[in-house]
Each structure stands twice: as C-alpha cells, then as structure tokens.
Design an enzyme around this catalytic site. Structure first.
Site, PDB file in Angstrom:
ATOM      1  N   SER A   1      16.279  31.658 -24.946  1.00  0.00           N
ATOM      2  CA  SER A   1      17.186  32.639 -25.887  1.00  0.00           C
ATOM      3  C   SER A   1      17.900  31.895 -26.726  1.00  0.00           C
ATOM      4  CB  SER A   1      17.928  33.416 -24.892  1.00  0.00           C
ATOM      5  OG  SER A   1      19.282  32.692 -24.458  1.00  0.00           O
TER       6      SER A   1
ATOM      7  N   GLY B   1       2.640   7.078  -8.190  1.00  0.00           N
ATOM      8  CA  GLY B   1       1.467   6.484  -7.711  1.00  0.00           C
ATOM      9  C   GLY B   1       0.524   7.924  -7.255  1.00  0.00           C
TER      10      GLY B   1
ATOM     11  N   HIS C   1       5.967  -3.749 -12.819  1.00  0.00           N
ATOM     12  CA  HIS C   1       7.492  -3.596 -13.348  1.00  0.00           C
ATOM     13  C   HIS C   1       7.936  -4.992 -13.501  1.00  0.00           C
ATOM     14  CE1 HIS C   1      11.357  -2.170 -13.990  1.00  0.00           C
ATOM     15  NE2 HIS C   1      11.924  -2.388 -12.852  1.00  0.00           N
TER      16      HIS C   1
ATOM     17  N   ILE D   1      13.094  -5.382  -4.732  1.00  0.00           N
ATOM     18  CA  ILE D   1      13.936  -6.499  -3.888  1.00  0.00           C
ATOM     19  C   ILE D   1      13.126  -6.723  -2.656  1.00  0.00           C
ATOM     20  CG2 ILE D   1      15.946  -6.537  -2.449  1.00  0.00           C
ATOM     21  CD1 ILE D   1      16.667  -6.584  -5.334  1.00  0.00           C
ATOM     22  N   GLY D   2      12.783  -7.928  -2.637  1.00  0.00           N
ATOM     23  CA  GLY D   2      11.572  -8.374  -1.554  1.00  0.00           C
ATOM     24  C   GLY D   2      10.568  -9.253  -2.025  1.00  0.00           C
TER      25      GLY D   2
ATOM     26  N   SER E   1       0.428   0.080   7.523  1.00  0.00           N
ATOM     27  CA  SER E   1      -0.473   0.456   6.567  1.00  0.00           C
ATOM     28  C   SER E   1      -1.893  -0.239   6.685  1.00  0.00           C
ATOM     29  CB  SER E   1      -0.098  -0.135   5.122  1.00  0.00           C
ATOM     30  OG  SER E   1       1.226   0.807   4.992  1.00  0.00           O
TER      31      SER E   1
ATOM     32  N   ASP F   1      13.452   0.794 -18.770  1.00  0.00           N
ATOM     33  CA  ASP F   1      13.290   1.432 -17.440  1.00  0.00           C
ATOM     34  C   ASP F   1      14.427   1.491 -16.774  1.00  0.00           C
ATOM     35  OD1 ASP F   1      11.099   2.354 -15.508  1.00  0.00           O
ATOM     36  OD2 ASP F   1      12.113   1.054 -14.343  1.00  0.00           O
TER      37      ASP F   1
ATOM     38  N   GLU G   1      16.458   5.109 -16.050  1.00  0.00           N
ATOM     39  CA  GLU G   1      16.916   5.452 -14.620  1.00  0.00           C
ATOM     40  C   GLU G   1      18.297   5.892 -14.696  1.00  0.00           C
ATOM     41  OE1 GLU G   1      13.369   2.916 -12.270  1.00  0.00           O
ATOM     42  OE2 GLU G   1      15.425   2.448 -12.310  1.00  0.00           O
TER      43      GLU G   1
ATOM     44  N   PHE H   1       0.939  -1.271  -0.055  1.00  0.00           N
ATOM     45  CA  PHE H   1      -0.078  -0.351  -0.005  1.00  0.00           C
ATOM     46  C   PHE H   1       0.808   1.228   0.158  1.00  0.00           C
ATOM     47  CE2 PHE H   1      -3.538   2.753   1.600  1.00  0.00           C
ATOM     48  CZ  PHE H   1      -4.344   2.377   0.828  1.00  0.00           C
TER      49      PHE H   1
END
Length: 356
Positions: A268, A150, A124, A100-101, A69, A207, A211, A41
């Site tokens: 300019s 988000g 992703h 990661i995780g 959360s 992506d 980055e 969340f």
C-alpha cells in the site's frame, strides 16, 4: 546505466561488473577423463555429486569411516569410500563439508594425495582466505559456489535449469583452472543460469558480511527487537509475531521477484510512505558505522580467528546463544502458531539438534 562491462554511478564513476559465463563458454569434455571426488554428502555435497553423475562424469563420494551417509550415497547410485581413498583416486577434489573441520580433513586425509597436476576445489573460500588450508604448489585451486541451498541446486537441475554460481581461481598451476571450474559449473547446471567471476577473498568477505549484517544477524535482531517492542507496549504476542516475523516472507518474496521497487509497487501507499520515513530512523549513522566495523573485522581476520577459537574451545558461547534464542518468546509463540498453519510446512528445532 550500464556501459560495456560496467555501470555508471550517479557520480559518474565507473563501477566494474563481474564477467559472466554461460553454457556455450564451458566445455564439459574437459572433465570426461578426470575422476572427481566430492568430500561430504550434506546439503551441497549430495546435489553436486548427483548433478555431476547425471552429467556423465566419473564421481565418487568421500566420507569419514562409519558415516551414516554411506547408505545414502549408495542409494543414490554413487560410489562411497573414505575421504583418503576418494582423494587418492580423484583428479579433482571438491570439499563440501562445514567450514570448521575442513582444515583437519584436508591435513589428515587429502593433503597426502595432492600430487602435482590435481585440482582442489571449494564452494566457499573461508579456509583459503584465512590461511587454514595452504595448498602446495603444482596444483590448481578453484571455487564454484552455487548461490542457493543444495536442495535447490538439485531440484532446479532436475527441472532442466540451474542456479547461478560464483567462480574463482586461487592457484592456476595448469593454465586451465578457470576452464575446468567452468566445466564443473556446467556439470552441476550453473552455467544454464550464469556464472560470475570473483576471487576467494571477495566471495568470503561478502558472504560473511551478508550473513552477519542482513541475512542472519541483521534480520534476526530486527525481528526480535520489533517483537519485544510491541509486546512490552502491551500488544498481544501473537499479533506481534504475525506483524514482525510471519509477514516478512511476503516482503522477501517480492524482493526476490522484482527488487525493492517491486515490493513498493506491491504494498500500500501507506506502507511505502512508512518505508521512506521510518527506514532511515532504523538504519542510522551508528548502524552504518557498526556495519563498517563488522566488515573490518571480517577483512582483518578477527571474526574468523574468534570463530575458529570458539570451536577449539568447545563452542561455549555459541551453544549458550543457540539455546537462549531457541527459548526466546518469539520462538515459543511462533511454535504454537505455526502448528496451526500446516500450509507453511512448519519445522521444529530443539536445543542440541545442531544446524546445517
């Protein structure tokens, strides 16, 4: 020049363009009887969950036990439960936790509930592309990746619009994975703006490249090095900050609104001439070669392997670089100057405060 679904390069070669989908090509009814679980969340998680619910879909949010959360989910009028409970209940599971995780969350809490006929979704493609999550046969695996943070996904939806998104299908066991993904994209508002087809590999590799070479790595290094060059030459650091960082937003806003041509139209003639003459001196053949090597490392999995190992080892290099850059002179000068400019809505970050 465009021709059909392609664009002609100056060489005459046809460059294939992505297929676009809009509201009329997405059927929200496909998801009306499919319970959906949003895992996480955070930035994307809260936006997806709330937009899906406002679109009339059956949503629950999966969190780790003890997560702060839980209260936020309930305050938003949504159902909060553990990841395992959410995965067990849902027909569609969208994982929106940090890259990661994700593999551990999937293995320990989601995989036991991925029966045939379900759908596993991502915003992703990192963990699918680099083999950290290997879904079983018999399920759909798809991606809907909004091209905005988000909070913008939520804000624009509430205003009656939507942010563009990418859609991809990695595994189509049901024969309707793309249609379901488009329905999901419609539910979060993205088909109002347009949804482009891609692949998990293309989304992930471009992506990461964007980055590293432009959005984060390239811009950060360019700004810091330019600042250091002016200060070392004896110019005031405050003036160097304004020229090398503060005014960057003005230029990027022009890019965002009308591309490079609109930026050049707006600045300019002196600035435009400097663009043409100095740019090639900064982006040299050596720079282009470095970009190609970065892309090669992404494509080969070398970058992903290094990043995964860094996390397994407790992030020693990552944490050292984060602390070092927070303490960089441009950040110290900028901190003081931004405090004098409340109109920029300044934010302050300290070592150990973490990231998104």
């Amino acid at each position: 020049m465009t021709t059909g679904r392609g664009m002609l390069r100056s060489s005459g070669e046809l460059l294939t363009m992505a297929e676009l989908f809009y509201d009329k090509q997405a059927d929200l009814e496909r998801l009306k009887n499919k319970p959906i679980a949003i895992i996480g969340f955070g930035s994307q998680g809260h936006a997806h969950a709330r937009n899906l619910a406002d679109s009339g879909l059956d949503v629950r949010v999966g969190l780790y036990p003890g997560s702060k959360s839980f209260a936020k989910v309930e305050a938003a009028g949504l159902r909060a439960m553990t990841v395992a409970e959410a995965a067990k209940e849902a027909q569609m599971i969208m994982i929106l936790t940090p890259d990661i995780g994700q593999a551990d969350i999937y293995r320990d809490h989601i995989a036991p509930h991925m029966e045939s006929g379900k759908t596993l979704m991502f915003a992703h493609g990192f963990n699918i592309r680099f083999g950290q999550i290997i879904p079983p046969a018999g399920i759909d695996v798809s991606m809907v990746a909004p091209k905005a943070p988000g909070h913008r996904v939520r804000e624009v939806y509430e205003q009656g619009g939507g942010v563009p998104a990418l859609v991809a299908v990695h595994q189509d066991a049901s024969g309707g994975a793309l249609q379901d993904a488009l329905a999901y994209a419609k539910a979060i508002g993205s088909t109002r703006a347009g949804v482009l087809t891609t692949t998990f590999a293309e989304e992930t590799e471009t992506d990461l490249f964007g980055e590293q070479v432009v959005l984060c790595g390239g811009v950060s290094a360019l700004v810091k090095t330019a600042f250091e060059t002016l200060v070392e030459a004896g110019y005031q650091p405050e003036v160097a900050y304004f020229e090398c960082m503060h005014e960057l937003k003005l230029i990027v806003d022009l890019f965002y609104q009308g591309g490079l041509n609109y930026m050049r139209y707006s600045v300019s003639d002196t600035a435009e001439w400097g663009d043409y003459t100095a740019g090639p001196k900064i982006i040299t053949a050596e720079t282009r070669a470095a970009m190609k090597q970065i892309l090669t490392d992404i494509q080969s999995g070398a970058f992903a392997e290094d990043w995964i190992d860094e996390n397994h080892n407790g992030r020693p290099r990552f944490n050292a670089r984060r602390t070092s850059d927070i303490e960089h002179p441009i950040e110290q000068i900028g901190l003081e100057l931004r405090r004098m400019m409340p109109f920029v809505s300044p934010r302050e970050v300290t070592p150990g405060s973490g990231g998104a």
